[in-house]
Scaffold this motif. Structure first.
Motif, mmCIF file in Angstrom:
data_model
loop_
_atom_site.group_PDB
_atom_site.id
_atom_site.type_symbol
_atom_site.label_atom_id
_atom_site.label_comp_id
_atom_site.label_asym_id
_atom_site.label_seq_id
_atom_site.Cartn_x
_atom_site.Cartn_y
_atom_site.Cartn_z
ATOM 1 N N GLY A 89 0.780 -1.240 0.000
ATOM 2 C CA GLY A 89 0.000 0.000 0.000
ATOM 3 C C GLY A 89 0.809 1.287 0.000
ATOM 4 O O GLY A 89 0.220 2.375 0.035
ATOM 5 N N ALA A 90 2.152 1.202 -0.037
ATOM 6 C CA ALA A 90 2.935 2.447 -0.155
ATOM 7 C C ALA A 90 2.604 3.083 -1.498
ATOM 8 O O ALA A 90 2.404 2.374 -2.492
ATOM 9 N N ASP A 91 2.550 4.417 -1.540
ATOM 10 C CA ASP A 91 2.233 5.088 -2.802
ATOM 11 C C ASP A 91 3.410 5.011 -3.764
ATOM 12 O O ASP A 91 3.230 5.010 -4.976
ATOM 13 N N CYS A 92 4.610 4.954 -3.187
ATOM 14 C CA CYS A 92 5.808 4.928 -4.017
ATOM 15 C C CYS A 92 6.918 4.213 -3.249
ATOM 16 O O CYS A 92 6.997 4.336 -2.016
ATOM 17 N N ALA A 93 7.734 3.461 -3.965
ATOM 18 C CA ALA A 93 8.902 2.827 -3.330
ATOM 19 C C ALA A 93 10.046 2.819 -4.325
ATOM 20 O O ALA A 93 9.831 2.784 -5.542
ATOM 21 N N VAL A 94 11.251 2.890 -3.788
ATOM 22 C CA VAL A 94 12.453 2.864 -4.624
ATOM 23 C C VAL A 94 13.313 1.700 -4.147
ATOM 24 O O VAL A 94 13.588 1.581 -2.948
ATOM 25 N N VAL A 95 13.715 0.828 -5.072
ATOM 26 C CA VAL A 95 14.597 -0.291 -4.692
ATOM 27 C C VAL A 95 15.905 -0.180 -5.474
ATOM 28 O O VAL A 95 15.899 0.170 -6.645
ATOM 29 N N SER A 96 17.011 -0.455 -4.807
ATOM 30 C CA SER A 96 18.331 -0.462 -5.469
ATOM 31 C C SER A 96 18.591 -1.872 -5.957
ATOM 32 O O SER A 96 18.979 -2.741 -5.177
ATOM 33 N N LEU A 97 18.405 -2.106 -7.251
ATOM 34 C CA LEU A 97 18.664 -3.464 -7.753
ATOM 35 C C LEU A 97 20.105 -3.862 -7.532
ATOM 36 O O LEU A 97 20.415 -5.007 -7.236
ATOM 37 N N HIS A 98 20.998 -2.879 -7.676
ATOM 38 C CA HIS A 98 22.423 -3.233 -7.609
ATOM 39 C C HIS A 98 22.850 -3.675 -6.215
ATOM 40 O O HIS A 98 23.902 -4.270 -6.053
ATOM 41 N N LYS A 99 22.030 -3.398 -5.188
ATOM 42 C CA LYS A 99 22.455 -3.783 -3.833
ATOM 43 C C LYS A 99 22.273 -5.283 -3.580
ATOM 44 O O LYS A 99 23.137 -5.899 -2.967
ATOM 45 N N THR A 100 21.146 -5.840 -4.001
ATOM 46 C CA THR A 100 20.881 -7.243 -3.627
ATOM 47 C C THR A 100 20.464 -8.132 -4.798
ATOM 48 O O THR A 100 20.043 -9.261 -4.590
ATOM 49 N N MET A 101 20.563 -7.614 -6.010
ATOM 50 C CA MET A 101 20.156 -8.414 -7.173
ATOM 51 C C MET A 101 21.297 -8.459 -8.188
ATOM 52 O O MET A 101 22.172 -7.594 -8.166
ATOM 53 N N PRO A 102 21.282 -9.443 -9.094
ATOM 54 C CA PRO A 102 22.386 -9.514 -10.057
ATOM 55 C C PRO A 102 22.267 -8.448 -11.147
ATOM 56 O O PRO A 102 21.965 -8.747 -12.309
ATOM 57 N N ALA A 103 22.472 -7.205 -10.780
ATOM 58 C CA ALA A 103 22.365 -6.085 -11.721
ATOM 59 C C ALA A 103 23.567 -5.167 -11.510
ATOM 60 O O ALA A 103 24.151 -5.151 -10.423
ATOM 61 N N LEU A 104 23.899 -4.394 -12.531
ATOM 62 C CA LEU A 104 25.105 -3.557 -12.430
ATOM 63 C C LEU A 104 24.894 -2.358 -11.492
ATOM 64 O O LEU A 104 23.764 -1.874 -11.318
ATOM 65 N N THR A 105 26.001 -1.891 -10.939
ATOM 66 C CA THR A 105 25.999 -0.743 -10.027
ATOM 67 C C THR A 105 25.305 0.446 -10.682
ATOM 68 O O THR A 105 25.498 0.692 -11.875
#
Ligand code: PLP
Length: 470
Positions: free
Chosen positions: A204-220
């Motif tokens: 239910g948050a209106d907006c969220a930001v996730v850093s893929l590079h922190k915990t997922m196999p994605a580039l910095t």
């Protein structure tokens, strides 16, 4: 997108366009050969209609958002854009005090009036020396005191992995007509296994930001911003064009797609990851002087609604070494580099890409360090952030106040003209415009003496601190 990039660049097209290396440099260390700019058929990050839009739609589905946007300037760019899209200059915003510097920068830059929510520490048999989650009841009381607030910004999970009850918090915010922005930078992996807490927009948050590079196999630098339909899509798109580069890297964007596909198509990898965590928990249950915090499901803790078991917070609270010393030993003796060292504990970040060997090395090293250090019952008396300092100026007013640097010993009672924070995690001990109390100066001095990386926004500290020259 990676396949598309590889097919395109394997062809005969000659680039009379950016980037300047023209894909001529063959170097296995750098992805020059697939680095392009906005070429016909490759879509535009700021007006997505094609392959970028497809990745955004995939992300929205996975995170159960109305709309997702690719971020190539880290979660930082997303947070600045989100705060701008969700407020107007002069608005009052409630900010959880442990928010990352990017939130505090947004407040200053956008001329907002911040009121702070101070999270209480986790509490069981003892009180832990870090911030806990947001308490919906306490937030409700604060919002009653500030009926003109427009936005609440908070962090969940915290750097230590502590998650808040976003469903109840969203309900409280919405009852007060306040929008909820969750900095979920450390929770990009949440949708991919039931053992992780639920992700913020799905609660239910209106907006969220996730850093893929922190915990997922994605580039910095890669991250995602998600919205629900309470936020006009075009407003967010407009602000993202202000705070993100006009030359987004296709290498970065294709790595976002790679990470999403990897996680979605490999539930087995997440199953194996959870298995690795459970095995590690069993091994670390044998620690006697060090201890793995927050993983014990039998321990009822106040101010911890849920916990991200991918985080490993190892405390040295009954050992004759500090968090900083344990990090140094792990680096020098075992060649293990951890994410962060505080005076009392260290944080090791794990991900689905970790190996059995990596987990074994960490567990064995910690058990050996534990067996070699001496048991001490440490007093829990080092100061921790306990009270909000008085404010003389809003962050946005400080630009016009004349300032000078003074030694820390002469700073008590004066008004700070720069933010001072430990990095990581980047949440401020003092925000510019606030009074430097004796307690805060003592906290800053003691943290520095224990080897914590304390810095200030104008780089004055540790040679002094910038204060108002009144
Ligand atoms: C809680 C939190 N929010 C935001 C950020 C910024 O993320 P990024 O480095 O992706 O810009 C960080 C970075 O460490 C963080 O810890």
């Amino acid at each position: 997108m990676l396949q598309k990039l590889q097919d395109y660049t394997a062809g005969d097209a000659y680039p009379f366009h950016m980037p300047g290396h023209k894909r001529q440099l063959e170097n296995a260390d750098f992805p020059f050969s697939i680095d392009i700019t906005e070429i016909d058929g490759f879509d535009n990050l700021h007006h997505p209609e094609g392959c970028i839009k497809e990745i955004e739609e995939k992300a929205a589905k996975l995170y159960r958002a109305e709309r997702a946007f690719l971020l190539v300037n880290g979660a930082t760019g997303g947070i600045l854009s989100a705060v701008k899209a969700m407020t107007h200059r002069g608005d009052k915003v409630i900010v959880a005090r442990n928010c990352h510097t990017s939130v505090h920068h947004a407040v200053g830059l956008l001329g907002l009036v911040p009121e702070y929510y101070l999270p209480d520490p986790p509490k069981g048999e003892r009180t832990y020396r870090c911030f806990g989650g947001v308490n919906p009841g306490k937030l409700d009381r604060l919002l009653k005191e500030h009926p003109d607030a427009k936005l609440f910004v908070m962090t969940s999970p915290t750097y230590e992995g502590i998650c808040s009850d976003i469903r109840s918090i969203a309900a409280v915010c919405h009852q007060h007509g306040v929008l909820l922005l969750v900095d979920e930078a450390h929770g990009a992996h949440f949708p991919f296994h039931d053992s992780f807490p639920e992700s913020a927009v799905s609660c239910g948050a209106d907006c969220a930001v996730v850093s893929l590079h922190k915990t997922m196999p994605a580039l910095t630098q890669t991250a995602l911003l998600m919205i629900k339909d309470s936020i006009p899509e075009q407003n967010m798109q407009t602000e993202l064009a202000v705070f993100q580069t006009s030359s987004p890297s296709y290498v970065l964007m294709s790595s976002i797609e790679y990470a999403l596909d990897y996680a979605h198509l490999h539930p087995d990898a997440f199953e194996a990851y959870l298995g690795r965590i459970r095995k590690l928990e069993e091994k670390l249950a044998k620690l006697k002087k060090l201890s793995l915090l927050f993983h014990d499901k039998g321990e009822a803790l106040q101010n911890v609604f849920a916990y991200d078991c991918g985080k490993l917070v190892i405390a040295a609270n009954q050992a004759d070494i500090s968090g900083i010393t344990s990090a140094n030993i792990l680096r020098k003796k075992y060649n293990l580099e951890i994410e962060m060292a505080a005076s009392d504990y260290i944080i090791a970040m794990t991900s689905v890409c970790d190996t059995d060997e990596g987990f074994d090395r960490l567990a064995n090293a910690l058990l050996e360090i534990d067996s070699e250090c001496v048991f001490v019952q440490k007093k829990n008396d080092t100061p921790f952030f306990a009270a909000l300092p008085e404010r003389h100026f809003l962050p946005c007013e400080c630009e016009t106040v004349s300032a000078k640097a003074v030694p820390l010993t002469e700073a008590a009672g004066r008004t700070a003209m720069e933010d001072i924070f430990a990095y990581p995690p980047g949440s401020p001990l003092v925000v510019r415009g606030e009074v430097l109390t004796k307690d805060i100066l003592r906290l800053i001095t003691e943290m520095t003496a224990k080897g914590v990386n304390v810095i200030s926004s104008q780089n004055t500290y540790p040679n002094g601190v910038l204060v108002a020259d009144l």
